[in-house]
Every structure is written in structure tokens, then in C-alpha cells.
Design a protein around this motif. Structure first.
Motif, PDB file in Angstrom:
ATOM      1  N   ILE B  46       0.202   1.870  -0.394  1.00  0.00           N
ATOM      2  CA  ILE B  46       0.386   1.499   1.012  1.00  0.00           C
ATOM      3  C   ILE B  46       1.882   1.427   1.365  1.00  0.00           C
ATOM      4  O   ILE B  46       2.679   0.864   0.632  1.00  0.00           O
ATOM      5  CB  ILE B  46      -0.301   0.139   1.273  1.00  0.00           C
ATOM      6  N   ASP B  47       2.229   2.003   2.529  1.00  0.00           N
ATOM      7  CA  ASP B  47       3.635   2.035   2.956  1.00  0.00           C
ATOM      8  C   ASP B  47       4.012   0.852   3.839  1.00  0.00           C
ATOM      9  O   ASP B  47       5.175   0.466   3.895  1.00  0.00           O
ATOM     10  CB  ASP B  47       3.905   3.313   3.774  1.00  0.00           C
ATOM     11  N   ALA B  48       3.058   0.321   4.589  1.00  0.00           N
ATOM     12  CA  ALA B  48       3.367  -0.766   5.530  1.00  0.00           C
ATOM     13  C   ALA B  48       2.090  -1.536   5.830  1.00  0.00           C
ATOM     14  O   ALA B  48       0.985  -1.003   5.696  1.00  0.00           O
ATOM     15  CB  ALA B  48       3.945  -0.195   6.830  1.00  0.00           C
ATOM     16  N   VAL B  49       2.264  -2.802   6.226  1.00  0.00           N
ATOM     17  CA  VAL B  49       1.123  -3.677   6.505  1.00  0.00           C
ATOM     18  C   VAL B  49       1.270  -4.228   7.928  1.00  0.00           C
ATOM     19  O   VAL B  49       2.355  -4.677   8.316  1.00  0.00           O
ATOM     20  CB  VAL B  49       1.072  -4.854   5.500  1.00  0.00           C
ATOM     21  N   VAL B  50       0.196  -4.170   8.691  1.00  0.00           N
ATOM     22  CA  VAL B  50       0.190  -4.727  10.052  1.00  0.00           C
ATOM     23  C   VAL B  50      -0.942  -5.738  10.135  1.00  0.00           C
ATOM     24  O   VAL B  50      -2.104  -5.397   9.877  1.00  0.00           O
ATOM     25  CB  VAL B  50      -0.002  -3.630  11.120  1.00  0.00           C
ATOM     26  N   ILE B  51      -0.603  -6.982  10.471  1.00  0.00           N
ATOM     27  CA  ILE B  51      -1.605  -8.046  10.493  1.00  0.00           C
ATOM     28  C   ILE B  51      -1.733  -8.619  11.901  1.00  0.00           C
ATOM     29  O   ILE B  51      -0.748  -8.708  12.640  1.00  0.00           O
ATOM     30  CB  ILE B  51      -1.252  -9.158   9.472  1.00  0.00           C
ATOM     31  N   GLY B  52      -2.958  -8.990  12.247  1.00  0.00           N
ATOM     32  CA  GLY B  52      -3.191  -9.614  13.546  1.00  0.00           C
ATOM     33  C   GLY B  52      -4.148 -10.775  13.429  1.00  0.00           C
ATOM     34  O   GLY B  52      -5.001 -10.805  12.540  1.00  0.00           O
ATOM     35  N   LYS B  53      -3.969 -11.745  14.284  1.00  0.00           N
ATOM     36  CA  LYS B  53      -4.937 -12.830  14.429  1.00  0.00           C
ATOM     37  C   LYS B  53      -4.730 -13.458  15.792  1.00  0.00           C
ATOM     38  O   LYS B  53      -3.761 -13.162  16.475  1.00  0.00           O
ATOM     39  CB  LYS B  53      -4.799 -13.878  13.323  1.00  0.00           C
ATOM     40  N   ASP B  70       2.560 -12.027   0.752  1.00  0.00           N
ATOM     41  CA  ASP B  70       2.296 -11.832  -0.681  1.00  0.00           C
ATOM     42  C   ASP B  70       0.867 -11.371  -0.917  1.00  0.00           C
ATOM     43  O   ASP B  70       0.618 -10.436  -1.667  1.00  0.00           O
ATOM     44  CB  ASP B  70       2.458 -13.164  -1.430  1.00  0.00           C
ATOM     45  N   ALA B  71      -0.069 -12.062  -0.279  1.00  0.00           N
ATOM     46  CA  ALA B  71      -1.485 -11.792  -0.529  1.00  0.00           C
ATOM     47  C   ALA B  71      -1.866 -10.378  -0.114  1.00  0.00           C
ATOM     48  O   ALA B  71      -2.827  -9.820  -0.623  1.00  0.00           O
ATOM     49  CB  ALA B  71      -2.353 -12.803   0.220  1.00  0.00           C
ATOM     50  N   LEU B  72      -1.107  -9.789   0.815  1.00  0.00           N
ATOM     51  CA  LEU B  72      -1.420  -8.450   1.301  1.00  0.00           C
ATOM     52  C   LEU B  72      -0.488  -7.391   0.723  1.00  0.00           C
ATOM     53  O   LEU B  72      -0.401  -6.286   1.241  1.00  0.00           O
ATOM     54  CB  LEU B  72      -1.389  -8.429   2.842  1.00  0.00           C
ATOM     55  N   GLY B  73       0.193  -7.745  -0.354  1.00  0.00           N
ATOM     56  CA  GLY B  73       0.996  -6.747  -1.057  1.00  0.00           C
ATOM     57  C   GLY B  73       2.193  -6.254  -0.275  1.00  0.00           C
ATOM     58  O   GLY B  73       2.679  -5.141  -0.503  1.00  0.00           O
ATOM     59  N   ALA B  74       2.694  -7.065   0.654  1.00  0.00           N
ATOM     60  CA  ALA B  74       3.738  -6.580   1.559  1.00  0.00           C
ATOM     61  C   ALA B  74       5.179  -6.721   1.053  1.00  0.00           C
ATOM     62  O   ALA B  74       6.058  -6.067   1.606  1.00  0.00           O
ATOM     63  CB  ALA B  74       3.616  -7.278   2.920  1.00  0.00           C
ATOM     64  N   GLU B 106       3.112   6.930   6.390  1.00  0.00           N
ATOM     65  CA  GLU B 106       2.005   7.821   6.033  1.00  0.00           C
ATOM     66  C   GLU B 106       0.691   7.076   5.812  1.00  0.00           C
ATOM     67  O   GLU B 106      -0.376   7.567   6.144  1.00  0.00           O
ATOM     68  CB  GLU B 106       2.353   8.561   4.718  1.00  0.00           C
ATOM     69  N   ARG B 107       0.783   5.895   5.190  1.00  0.00           N
ATOM     70  CA  ARG B 107      -0.429   5.156   4.822  1.00  0.00           C
ATOM     71  C   ARG B 107      -0.227   3.690   5.179  1.00  0.00           C
ATOM     72  O   ARG B 107       0.595   3.000   4.569  1.00  0.00           O
ATOM     73  CB  ARG B 107      -0.702   5.296   3.319  1.00  0.00           C
ATOM     74  N   VAL B 108      -0.941   3.235   6.170  1.00  0.00           N
ATOM     75  CA  VAL B 108      -0.745   1.876   6.672  1.00  0.00           C
ATOM     76  C   VAL B 108      -2.034   1.074   6.484  1.00  0.00           C
ATOM     77  O   VAL B 108      -3.129   1.547   6.819  1.00  0.00           O
ATOM     78  CB  VAL B 108      -0.343   1.900   8.167  1.00  0.00           C
ATOM     79  N   VAL B 215      -7.551   1.262   6.473  1.00  0.00           N
ATOM     80  CA  VAL B 215      -6.446   2.063   5.947  1.00  0.00           C
ATOM     81  C   VAL B 215      -6.342   3.299   6.831  1.00  0.00           C
ATOM     82  O   VAL B 215      -7.318   4.057   6.965  1.00  0.00           O
ATOM     83  CB  VAL B 215      -6.660   2.457   4.475  1.00  0.00           C
ATOM     84  N   LEU B 216      -5.185   3.459   7.462  1.00  0.00           N
ATOM     85  CA  LEU B 216      -4.943   4.570   8.377  1.00  0.00           C
ATOM     86  C   LEU B 216      -3.895   5.481   7.762  1.00  0.00           C
ATOM     87  O   LEU B 216      -2.894   4.996   7.226  1.00  0.00           O
ATOM     88  CB  LEU B 216      -4.440   4.035   9.725  1.00  0.00           C
ATOM     89  N   THR B 217      -4.139   6.791   7.850  1.00  0.00           N
ATOM     90  CA  THR B 217      -3.188   7.719   7.223  1.00  0.00           C
ATOM     91  C   THR B 217      -2.897   8.913   8.125  1.00  0.00           C
ATOM     92  O   THR B 217      -3.622   9.194   9.074  1.00  0.00           O
ATOM     93  CB  THR B 217      -3.729   8.288   5.890  1.00  0.00           C
ATOM     94  N   SER B 218      -1.849   9.600   7.728  1.00  0.00           N
ATOM     95  CA  SER B 218      -1.539  10.890   8.334  1.00  0.00           C
ATOM     96  C   SER B 218      -2.508  11.933   7.778  1.00  0.00           C
ATOM     97  O   SER B 218      -3.268  11.671   6.839  1.00  0.00           O
ATOM     98  CB  SER B 218      -0.103  11.285   7.978  1.00  0.00           C
TER      99      SER B 218
END
Lengths: 150, 384
Positions: B46-53, B70-74, B106-108, B215-218
Motif C-alpha cells: 500500500i502506498d497511502a492510507v485515507v481514513i474517514g469517520k 500504526d494500526a493501519l500500517g501508515a 498507485e495503490r491506496v 483497496v483502490l488501484t491504478s
């Protein structure tokens, strides 16, 4: 005409709940039973307090990865508190210490009841002083004390 | 030239009143690890993490992006937090998709969650701010007058909300992740307690603990997943003020404009004909006929006729809320992403017992705040 900028106090207060999850629940119930637990990561390091996931690979580390560590260890860093505040764990002057427990690869933050600033040094050995009444929480460790003190 | 965006991994938790066997990090990880598994990827891919709540005041976790990095590998990667009230799950997926579309990553991995059992959502929405009018306690009380206005404006039969609740609740039984697992009859919904007239208990969403992840990718990584990807053909969002006297809360302009935008991107001219199924944010059953009109599936004043005729049932010509929708599961922050995820699951053919046969084009929709934030995407099983 004088311009006024009005203000009003805005106090916000709610009750919330927290669940510790399977790994940290084992940690605090261990403290209640006078045992300190950590997690062994995939690479073999022992992290205290334990984590739900591997800090290197982020893979799940379940309750299976829990290991007991010693209740004594070495001070790796410290800061002296001259005037404790009401919320502090000790009423008399004490040291905040990072303690690397025997068998652990990471230090744990807690308070050290050392008697005086001169009695604290990096590298000194300390041990857990358990609370009389333990309920499952970090304050089940009342504080640390110099090894052999009691 | 924008890049194509593929949905290659989808994960969600089992939603329930209390997932108190899980910490908050454990909750988001349950969804995220399932999405990674579906994408056949590891955290390292994974290249980047986007979180929402939803609002921080709900659980009282200030800045969950710090708490959960940390928990999301960021660590060592970009991490963004999104917030647009109830539509946040949709907006979060769109921020993540935007990073891929723009060629930034590329992979979010994108994750949205709410742990309502540890939160205080009702009172967090009822905060009395000095010099400002108070909002009533809870979303139901806020929305009930607009439901009443809809019924009276178009002289709608007063049991349409019951029919939506029966449909959605019974769909939820087909979805193993859904919180509510109960079959209900028309009479049971009709006889359930009136909470905020005209909204009854069984016409309302539950309070849920849950999370959703994608997981969203190109295009380069679009074949990574266990299944062929869902392709994003359009994304749109709109906002309007919370309180404005001339606003139409029954048929909000921002929702109409958002729908027109996303349809134009995806080449949709007749949504009822061109879309195979839709997963739409319906937290109170009466929002189905309202949104059928707002999203142009029916002319204004006639949305309820689609519900009444069974057109929006799982076996109707335009199924709405196949998963059971928000009526069955409402981990608020995740609810919008769950709608987006269900749309993608449908076109990937992975919706199990609530699969619409041959679904090729699906709409995912979310709204939030005082019907003021809208987020929508159109996904297909073919590349744009």
C-alpha cells in the motif's frame, strides 16, 4: 458607538466507553494477577505493553504472541518531578522512568519511588511495587522502586 | 488525462450493536485485513492510507488519524483523514480514488469506521453552541419534519415508509455482515413504536459498531484482486449550508446537482434504465422515495410509486439497498463507504445471497449532515 465582541463559555462534557480488545485485556488482567506481559513480534522482539499487530509488518499478533516478562528491569531514561500534582501516582517527589523489564526489548513508562533525585541513575535496576488492591489497569503497578528495596 | 481507478479489494466487519471484543484499532483492522486479502496484497503493497469517520465528538477520539496510523500500517506513508459527517464514508473513498485518478499513488487503502457502542453520537449532535440555534437530539428528530413535508407536499400514502422498512430489513437477512438479522412483516413495522412522528422504530437505522475498507488501484494493478475489479466511471460530491431559509430539505439541490454530475461522467441519461442496482443512504425508510426523486429515478412526487410497485425490491427492475442498507447497519462513519462497497461488490459479482444477477452498472450514494453533503460514485464491471 462602542463596538462589542461578545463571548460566552462553552463547556462540552460527555460520557464515553472504551474496549481494550483481546491483547491489551490480557495485559491488564495480567497486572491484576501480578504478571507483566508483552508480545513477541515476528522478528523476535518483545514489546511491552503488548500490541495487537506487528509494528514492523503490521500483521495481526493475537493473544498467542503474548509472553510474560520479568517484574524487574533497568532504567533507560528518567526525569525528576520536584512537586507532584494531585493526579500523579505518588504524593512525594519521584522520577518518571522508562524501564526496560527483563526479557523485554522496549521500555515501559512509569513512576519510580527513589527517595531522592540523587538515588536515580540511568542503568539502575528497579522492580515493580504492586498495588494492594488490583483491578486490571496500569495503576495495578503502584510504582517502581529500587531493586531489593522491599 | 486522468487515470482509471479500479476497486480491487473490499472488506467489512460484521456489524453489531457492540463489538466490544475488539479495540478501535482492532475494528478498523478487521475490515482492512479483509480488503487486503481480497486484493491479494499485504500492508507493504500500500502506498497511502485515507481514513474517514464521523465527528470526533462521537467517540471522543480527537484526530483518529493519529490514533490509528500504526494500526493501519501508515508509518512512513501518506495518511489523510476525511470528514463530511454521515457522507464521510463516500467522501473518503473518493479522496482515495482521487489520489489514484490524479496519478499521485498507485495503490491506496481507504478505511472508514464508527464504534457507536463507545460513542455518544446523539448528544454529540445536540451540542448547544452559544449564539447558535440548537439542533434537536439525534438525527431522527431533525429529519422527521422533512419526511412529513414530503408526505404532505405530494399527498403520499402514509405507509410507504413501512414498505421500505420491510424490504430493507428482509434484505439484511441475506447479508451476513448486516447488523440487524431479523425478518419483519408489514404489521410488525406498522405496530413498532413511533419515535419521531412519522418515523417508527423499525423504520430507523440501528447504532452499530463497524468498519469498511477498500483497496483502490491504478490500471497497472487492476488485476491484483481475487476477482476482476470494479471500475469507477464517475465520482461527484456537493455541499450546501446546514441552515438556510430558502433551502429545500425535501429535495436538496446539492443532491440533484451531484447526481447530474456523476451521471454525466458515466454517460447515464436514464438512471432507472441505465443503472442495474443502487445502494443509497437511507437511514430512515422514508428517505427511499425522497432520494428516488432527488436522484432522478422517478419524477418529483412519484418516487413512492416505485417503492409501492416493488420496483426497488431485490427482484424488481431497479433494486435499491440490496445489502439491507443503513436501515440494517449504521456504523455512521463507515455507512457511506459500505454503500460504495456494496455497489462495487455487485458489479464484481461477490454479493452472495443479495447479488443482483448480471449487475454491470451500480450506484453508490451517501449523504450527511443536515442533508447537506452528498457523495456518489458509479462503478461498472467494464473499464471506462
Amino acid at each position: 458607538m462602542t463596538e462589542h465582541s461578545l463571548t460566552a463559555s462553552h463547556v462540552v462534557e460527555y460520557d464515553y466507553t472504551r474496549s481494550l480488545g483481546p491483547v491489551l485485556s490480557h495485559f491488564v488482567t495480567g497486572l491484576r494477577d501480578r504478571v507483566v506481559r508483552g508480545t513477541r513480534t515476528k522478528s523476535g522482539r518483545v514489546i511491552v505493553p503488548p500490541l495487537e499487530f506487528d509494528p514492523d509488518t503490521y500483521e495481526d499478533l493475537g493473544a498467542d504472541a503474548l509472553v510474560d516478562v520479568g517484574e524487574a528491569g533497568v532504567v533507560t531514561s528518567w526525569a525528576w518531578v520536584h512537586e507532584p500534582r494531585p493526579s500523579h501516582p505518588l504524593d512525594q517527589p519521584f522520577a518518571w522512568v522508562l524501564v526496560q523489564l527483563d526479557g523485554a526489548d522496549t521500555p515501559l513508562l512509569h513512576a519510580l519511588d527513589a527517595g531522592g533525585e540523587d538515588a536515580v541513575s540511568t542503568g539502575m535496576r528497579v522492580q515493580v511495587r504492586w498495588a494492594q488492591d488490583r483491578v486490571g489497569g496500569i495503576r495495578d503497578i503502584a510504582c517502581f522502586e529500587p531493586e531489593g528495596a522491599s | 488525462m486522468a487515470n482509471n481507478v479500479a476497486v480491487v479489494g473490499i472488506g467489512q466487519t460484521k456489524h453489531n450493536t457492540q463489538r466490544n471484543e475488539l479495540s478501535m484499532p482492532g475494528l478498523v483492522r478487521e475490515a482492512a485485513t479483509r480488503a487486503l486479502e481480497d486484493a491479494q496484497m499485504t500492508w507493504a503493497d500500500i502506498d497511502a492510507v485515507v481514513i474517514g469517520k464521523a465527528p470526533d465528538t462521537f467517540e471522543g477520539v480527537m484526530m483518529p488519524e493519529l490514533f490509528l496510523a500504526d494500526a493501519l500500517g501508515a508509518p512512513g506513508k501518506p495518511m489523510l483523514r476525511v470528514h463530511t459527517a454521515g457522507s464521510v464514508g463516500g467522501s473518503t473513498a473518493m479522496v482515495a480514488a482521487g489520489l489514484v485518478k490524479a496519478g499521485v499513488h498507485e495503490r491506496v487503502l481507504t478505511v472508514a469506521y464508527e464504534k457507536q457502542s463507545e460513542s455518544n453520537a446523539m448528544w454529540a449532535l445536540a451540542m448547544k453552541i452559544p449564539f447558535a440555534p440548537p439542533l434537536v437530539a439525534g438525527a431522527g428528530g431533525y429529519f422527521a419534519p422533512y419526511v412529513r413535508a414530503y408526505i404532505e407536499r405530494h399527498d403520499v400514502p402514509d405507509d410507504i415508509g413501512i414498505k421500505v422498512a420491510v424490504k430493507d430489513t428482509n434484505n439484511g437477512v441475506l447479508n451476513p455482515y448486516a447488523h440487524k438479522q431479523m425478518t419483519v412483516t408489514y404489521d410488525e413495522v406498522r405496530d413498532s413504536m413511533m419515535l419521531w412522528d412519522p418515523i417508527r422504530f423499525l423504520e430507523s437505522c440501528p447504532s452499530s459498531d463497524g468498519a469498511c475498507a477498500l483497496v483502490l488501484t491504478s490500471e497497472a494493478h487492476a488485476a491484483s484482486g481475487k476477482l476482476p475489479p470494479a471500475w469507477v466511471h464517475g465520482m461527484a460530491w456537493r455541499s450546501e449550508p446546514t441552515m438556510l431559509a430558502r433551502q429545500d430539505k425535501v429535495n436538496p439541490r446539492a443532491g440533484q446537482e451531484c447526481a447530474r454530475d456523476v451521471y454525466a461522467q458515466a454517460g447515464i441519461t436514464d438512471p432507472r434504465r441505465d443503472i442495474d442496482c443502487a445502494e443509497v443512504y437511507v437511514p430512515f425508510s422514508w428517505f427511499e422515495p425522497k432520494w428516488l426523486e432527488n436522484l432522478f429515478f422517478a419524477p418529483e412526487g412519484e418516487g413512492w410509486k416505485l417503492t409501492e410497485s416493488g420496483a426497488t425490491s431485490l427482484d424488481g427492475d431497479i433494486p435499491w439497498n440490496m445489502s439491507g442498507g443503513v436501515i440494517c447497519s449504521n456504523p455512521i462513519g463507515a455507512s457511506g463507504m459500505l454503500r460504495f462497497a456494496e455497489a462495487a461488490m455487485q458489479v464484481r459479482g461477490q454479493a452472495g445471497a443479495h447479488q443482483v444477477d448480471g449487475a454491470a452498472t451500480a450506484l453508490g450514494h451517501a449523504y450527511g449532515g443536515g442533508s447537506q453533503f452528498f457523495a456518489m460514485w458509479i462503478v461498472r464491471n467494464t473499464k471506462p
